[in-house]
Design a protein around this motif. Structure first.
Motif, PDB file in Angstrom:
ATOM      1  N   GLU A 107      31.205  49.215  39.781  1.00 26.15           N
ATOM      2  CA  GLU A 107      31.283  50.519  40.436  1.00 26.15           C
ATOM      3  C   GLU A 107      29.895  51.123  40.587  1.00 26.15           C
ATOM      4  N   THR A 136      39.097  48.376  52.359  1.00 32.10           N
ATOM      5  CA  THR A 136      39.117  46.908  52.401  1.00 32.10           C
ATOM      6  C   THR A 136      39.447  46.365  53.784  1.00 32.10           C
ATOM      7  N   LYS A 166      34.019  51.680  44.273  1.00 25.04           N
ATOM      8  CA  LYS A 166      34.680  50.908  43.218  1.00 25.04           C
ATOM      9  C   LYS A 166      35.169  49.585  43.788  1.00 25.04           C
ATOM     10  N   ILE A 167      34.696  48.497  43.195  1.00 25.78           N
ATOM     11  CA  ILE A 167      35.101  47.149  43.582  1.00 25.78           C
ATOM     12  C   ILE A 167      35.986  46.604  42.473  1.00 25.78           C
ATOM     13  N   GLN A 168      37.191  46.170  42.814  1.00 21.02           N
ATOM     14  CA  GLN A 168      38.123  45.670  41.799  1.00 21.02           C
ATOM     15  C   GLN A 168      38.616  44.272  42.166  1.00 21.02           C
ATOM     16  N   ASN A 169      38.379  43.336  41.249  1.00 21.72           N
ATOM     17  CA  ASN A 169      38.922  41.966  41.344  1.00 21.72           C
ATOM     18  C   ASN A 169      38.668  41.321  42.706  1.00 21.72           C
ATOM     19  N   LEU A 170      37.450  41.471  43.205  1.00 24.71           N
ATOM     20  CA  LEU A 170      37.109  40.976  44.535  1.00 24.71           C
ATOM     21  C   LEU A 170      36.915  39.461  44.538  1.00 24.71           C
ATOM     22  N   TYR A 173      23.994  44.777  37.539  1.00 25.17           N
ATOM     23  CA  TYR A 173      24.971  43.719  37.266  1.00 25.17           C
ATOM     24  C   TYR A 173      24.309  42.394  37.600  1.00 25.17           C
ATOM     25  N   GLY A 216      41.550  41.486  46.086  1.00 33.66           N
ATOM     26  CA  GLY A 216      40.849  42.636  45.532  1.00 33.66           C
ATOM     27  C   GLY A 216      40.809  43.837  46.447  1.00 33.66           C
ATOM     28  N   SER A 217      40.192  44.907  45.952  1.00 29.85           N
ATOM     29  CA  SER A 217      40.125  46.146  46.721  1.00 29.85           C
ATOM     30  C   SER A 217      38.725  46.751  46.638  1.00 29.85           C
ATOM     31  N   ASP A 233      36.607  37.158  41.497  1.00 33.38           N
ATOM     32  CA  ASP A 233      37.152  38.223  40.646  1.00 33.38           C
ATOM     33  C   ASP A 233      36.069  39.200  40.171  1.00 33.38           C
ATOM     34  N   SER A 275      34.254  42.779  39.717  1.00 33.44           N
ATOM     35  CA  SER A 275      34.539  44.213  39.615  1.00 33.44           C
ATOM     36  C   SER A 275      33.268  44.940  39.195  1.00 33.44           C
TER      37      SER A 275
END
Length: 233
Positions: free
Chosen positions: A23, A66, A3-7, A204, A56-57, A19, A21
Protein backbone atom coordinates in the motif's frame (compact mmCIF):
# COMPACT_ATOMS: atom_id res chain seq x y z
CA UNK A 1 -4.38 6.12 -1.05
CA UNK A 2 -3.35 3.04 -3.09
CA UNK A 3 -3.90 -0.55 -1.99
CA UNK A 4 -2.73 -3.59 -3.93
CA UNK A 5 -4.10 -6.93 -2.71
CA UNK A 6 -3.03 -10.40 -3.86
CA UNK A 7 -2.04 -9.17 -7.32
CA UNK A 8 -1.06 -11.76 -9.93
CA UNK A 9 -0.21 -11.01 -13.56
CA UNK A 10 0.45 -13.42 -16.41
CA UNK A 11 1.91 -13.00 -19.89
CA UNK A 12 0.32 -16.00 -21.53
CA UNK A 13 1.54 -19.03 -19.57
CA UNK A 14 4.29 -17.05 -17.83
CA UNK A 15 3.46 -15.61 -14.41
CA UNK A 16 5.28 -12.31 -13.91
CA UNK A 17 3.73 -11.25 -10.58
CA UNK A 18 2.84 -13.62 -7.75
CA UNK A 19 0.31 -12.65 -5.06
CA UNK A 20 1.76 -9.17 -4.42
CA UNK A 21 0.23 -6.92 -1.74
CA UNK A 22 1.37 -3.46 -0.66
CA UNK A 23 0.00 0.00 0.00
CA UNK A 24 0.90 3.64 -0.48
CA UNK A 25 -0.36 6.20 2.01
CA UNK A 26 -1.19 9.78 1.08
CA UNK A 27 1.87 12.03 1.18
CA UNK A 28 4.44 9.23 1.06
CA UNK A 29 7.23 8.32 -1.30
CA UNK A 30 7.15 4.52 -1.56
CA UNK A 31 9.70 2.63 -3.63
CA UNK A 32 9.72 -0.84 -5.19
CA UNK A 33 13.25 -2.17 -5.70
CA UNK A 34 14.48 -5.38 -7.26
CA UNK A 35 16.55 -6.82 -10.08
CA UNK A 36 15.54 -6.72 -13.74
CA UNK A 37 12.68 -9.14 -14.31
CA UNK A 38 11.39 -8.86 -10.74
CA UNK A 39 8.00 -7.62 -11.97
CA UNK A 40 8.30 -3.94 -11.03
CA UNK A 41 7.29 -2.40 -14.37
CA UNK A 42 4.52 -4.97 -14.80
CA UNK A 43 3.03 -3.87 -11.47
CA UNK A 44 3.08 -0.19 -12.49
CA UNK A 45 1.54 -0.93 -15.88
CA UNK A 46 -1.17 -2.97 -14.17
CA UNK A 47 -1.93 -0.14 -11.73
CA UNK A 48 -2.20 2.23 -14.72
CA UNK A 49 -4.71 -0.06 -16.45
CA UNK A 50 -2.40 -0.99 -19.32
CA UNK A 51 -2.33 -4.66 -18.25
CA UNK A 52 -5.20 -6.67 -16.79
CA UNK A 53 -4.31 -8.76 -13.72
CA UNK A 54 -5.23 -12.43 -13.56
CA UNK A 55 -5.92 -12.11 -9.83
CA UNK A 56 -6.23 -9.49 -7.12
CA UNK A 57 -7.51 -5.96 -6.70
CA UNK A 58 -6.20 -2.40 -7.01
CA UNK A 59 -7.92 0.29 -4.96
CA UNK A 60 -7.23 4.00 -5.42
CA UNK A 61 -8.72 6.42 -2.89
CA UNK A 62 -11.19 3.76 -1.81
CA UNK A 63 -12.42 2.91 -5.33
CA UNK A 64 -11.63 -0.28 -7.22
CA UNK A 65 -9.76 0.56 -10.44
CA UNK A 66 -8.73 -2.95 -11.52
CA UNK A 67 -10.97 -2.91 -14.62
CA UNK A 68 -11.00 0.83 -15.32
CA UNK A 69 -9.69 2.17 -18.66
CA UNK A 70 -6.26 3.87 -18.49
CA UNK A 71 -7.55 7.30 -19.53
CA UNK A 72 -10.15 7.24 -16.73
CA UNK A 73 -7.44 6.28 -14.23
CA UNK A 74 -5.38 9.31 -15.35
CA UNK A 75 -8.43 11.58 -15.17
CA UNK A 76 -9.02 10.28 -11.63
CA UNK A 77 -5.65 11.53 -10.45
CA UNK A 78 -3.11 8.78 -11.09
CA UNK A 79 -0.40 9.39 -13.68
CA UNK A 80 2.66 7.40 -14.78
CA UNK A 81 6.05 8.46 -16.12
CA UNK A 82 7.05 5.39 -18.18
CA UNK A 83 10.41 3.70 -18.30
CA UNK A 84 12.45 5.08 -21.19
CA UNK A 85 10.64 8.45 -21.09
CA UNK A 86 8.62 8.02 -24.33
CA UNK A 87 8.19 11.66 -25.23
CA UNK A 88 6.19 12.42 -28.36
CA UNK A 89 8.74 12.85 -31.16
CA UNK A 90 7.65 15.33 -33.80
CA UNK A 91 5.88 17.45 -31.20
CA UNK A 92 7.50 20.39 -29.45
CA UNK A 93 8.22 20.47 -25.74
CA UNK A 94 5.17 22.71 -25.26
CA UNK A 95 2.95 20.38 -27.28
CA UNK A 96 4.12 17.43 -25.15
CA UNK A 97 3.13 19.34 -22.01
CA UNK A 98 -0.24 20.17 -23.57
CA UNK A 99 -0.80 16.44 -24.13
CA UNK A 100 -0.31 15.95 -20.40
CA UNK A 101 -3.21 18.31 -19.72
CA UNK A 102 -5.42 16.78 -22.43
CA UNK A 103 -7.87 15.03 -20.07
CA UNK A 104 -8.28 17.95 -17.69
CA UNK A 105 -11.75 19.43 -17.50
CA UNK A 106 -10.58 22.83 -16.26
CA UNK A 107 -8.98 25.41 -18.53
CA UNK A 108 -6.82 26.98 -15.82
CA UNK A 109 -3.53 25.49 -16.97
CA UNK A 110 -1.37 28.61 -17.27
CA UNK A 111 -0.15 28.48 -13.65
CA UNK A 112 0.62 24.76 -14.01
CA UNK A 113 2.81 25.35 -17.08
CA UNK A 114 4.69 27.98 -15.09
CA UNK A 115 5.15 25.54 -12.19
CA UNK A 116 6.59 22.94 -14.57
CA UNK A 117 8.94 25.56 -16.05
CA UNK A 118 9.96 26.58 -12.53
CA UNK A 119 10.91 22.98 -11.71
CA UNK A 120 12.53 22.38 -15.12
CA UNK A 121 13.89 25.72 -16.44
CA UNK A 122 15.52 24.00 -19.43
CA UNK A 123 12.06 23.08 -20.74
CA UNK A 124 11.09 26.74 -20.90
CA UNK A 125 14.27 27.49 -22.84
CA UNK A 126 13.44 24.70 -25.29
CA UNK A 127 9.64 24.90 -25.35
CA UNK A 128 9.50 25.29 -29.16
CA UNK A 129 12.06 22.55 -29.82
CA UNK A 130 11.17 19.05 -31.06
CA UNK A 131 11.11 16.80 -27.99
CA UNK A 132 13.12 14.14 -29.85
CA UNK A 133 16.13 16.48 -30.04
CA UNK A 134 16.45 16.87 -26.25
CA UNK A 135 19.13 15.04 -24.29
CA UNK A 136 18.18 11.98 -22.24
CA UNK A 137 18.05 13.99 -19.02
CA UNK A 138 15.95 16.71 -20.63
CA UNK A 139 13.54 14.11 -22.04
CA UNK A 140 13.15 12.65 -18.53
CA UNK A 141 12.31 16.11 -17.23
CA UNK A 142 9.79 16.54 -20.03
CA UNK A 143 8.17 13.18 -19.29
CA UNK A 144 7.84 14.17 -15.63
CA UNK A 145 6.53 17.62 -16.53
CA UNK A 146 4.00 16.11 -18.92
CA UNK A 147 2.72 13.79 -16.16
CA UNK A 148 2.49 16.71 -13.72
CA UNK A 149 0.28 18.61 -16.18
CA UNK A 150 -2.48 16.08 -15.49
CA UNK A 151 -2.42 17.31 -11.84
CA UNK A 152 -1.93 13.83 -10.35
CA UNK A 153 -2.62 12.98 -6.74
CA UNK A 154 -0.38 9.92 -7.15
CA UNK A 155 2.61 9.91 -9.49
CA UNK A 156 4.09 6.59 -10.67
CA UNK A 157 7.75 6.85 -11.71
CA UNK A 158 9.33 3.97 -13.62
CA UNK A 159 13.17 4.05 -13.57
CA UNK A 160 13.55 7.86 -13.74
CA UNK A 161 17.37 7.68 -13.50
CA UNK A 162 17.86 5.06 -16.22
CA UNK A 163 20.63 6.00 -18.66
CA UNK A 164 21.22 9.42 -17.12
CA UNK A 165 24.50 11.06 -16.18
CA UNK A 166 25.13 11.36 -12.41
CA UNK A 167 24.50 15.13 -12.43
CA UNK A 168 21.03 14.57 -13.92
CA UNK A 169 20.26 11.72 -11.49
CA UNK A 170 20.90 13.97 -8.49
CA UNK A 171 18.72 16.70 -10.00
CA UNK A 172 15.87 14.30 -10.84
CA UNK A 173 15.78 12.89 -7.30
CA UNK A 174 15.84 16.39 -5.82
CA UNK A 175 12.82 17.27 -7.99
CA UNK A 176 11.01 14.05 -6.95
CA UNK A 177 11.37 15.13 -3.31
CA UNK A 178 10.17 18.64 -4.16
CA UNK A 179 7.11 17.27 -6.00
CA UNK A 180 6.30 15.14 -2.96
CA UNK A 181 6.77 18.00 -0.51
CA UNK A 182 4.32 20.06 -2.58
CA UNK A 183 1.61 17.45 -2.02
CA UNK A 184 1.93 14.71 -4.65
CA UNK A 185 2.23 11.13 -3.41
CA UNK A 186 4.89 9.10 -5.25
CA UNK A 187 5.32 5.41 -6.09
CA UNK A 188 8.86 4.97 -7.39
CA UNK A 189 10.52 2.10 -9.24
CA UNK A 190 14.26 2.48 -9.46
CA UNK A 191 17.35 0.39 -10.23
CA UNK A 192 19.46 2.78 -8.16
CA UNK A 193 18.32 1.24 -4.86
CA UNK A 194 20.50 3.47 -2.69
CA UNK A 195 19.07 6.68 -4.15
CA UNK A 196 15.52 5.35 -4.07
CA UNK A 197 15.69 4.22 -0.44
CA UNK A 198 17.39 7.44 0.64
CA UNK A 199 14.34 9.49 -0.44
CA UNK A 200 11.59 6.94 0.32
CA UNK A 201 9.43 6.81 3.43
CA UNK A 202 8.95 3.09 2.89
CA UNK A 203 10.05 0.41 0.46
CA UNK A 204 9.27 -3.09 -0.78
CA UNK A 205 11.82 -5.52 -2.21
CA UNK A 206 10.65 -7.68 -5.12
CA UNK A 207 12.23 -10.93 -6.28
CA UNK A 208 10.81 -12.94 -9.18
CA UNK A 209 7.41 -11.31 -8.88
CA UNK A 210 7.06 -11.58 -5.09
CA UNK A 211 7.48 -9.14 -2.19
CA UNK A 212 10.24 -10.63 -0.04
CA UNK A 213 11.03 -7.72 2.27
CA UNK A 214 9.52 -4.41 3.36
CA UNK A 215 10.29 -1.60 5.77
CA UNK A 216 11.10 2.07 6.03
CA UNK A 217 13.65 3.46 3.61
CA UNK A 218 16.26 3.74 6.35
CA UNK A 219 15.56 0.20 7.61
CA UNK A 220 16.06 -1.27 4.15
CA UNK A 221 19.24 0.76 3.63
CA UNK A 222 20.64 -0.88 6.77
CA UNK A 223 19.36 -4.38 5.92
CA UNK A 224 22.20 -6.84 5.33
CA UNK A 225 20.10 -8.65 2.70
CA UNK A 226 19.49 -5.43 0.77
CA UNK A 227 23.12 -4.33 1.10
CA UNK A 228 24.35 -7.63 -0.25
CA UNK A 229 21.87 -7.87 -3.13
CA UNK A 230 21.43 -4.24 -4.24
CA UNK A 231 23.91 -1.90 -2.56
CA UNK A 232 27.18 -3.68 -3.20
CA UNK A 233 27.73 -4.26 0.52
Amino acid sequence: MLKIQNLAVHYGMIQAVHDVSFEVNEGEIVTLIGANGAGKTTILRTISGLIRPSQGSITFEGSEITKIAPQKIVAGGLSQVPEGRHVFAGLTVMENLEMGAYLRKDNDTKADYEQVFQKFPVLKERKNQDAATLSGGEQQMLAMGRALMSKPKLLLLDEPSMGLAPIFIKEIFSIIQEINQQGTTVLLIEQNAKMALSVADRGYVLETGKVVLSGTGSELLESEEVKKAYLGG
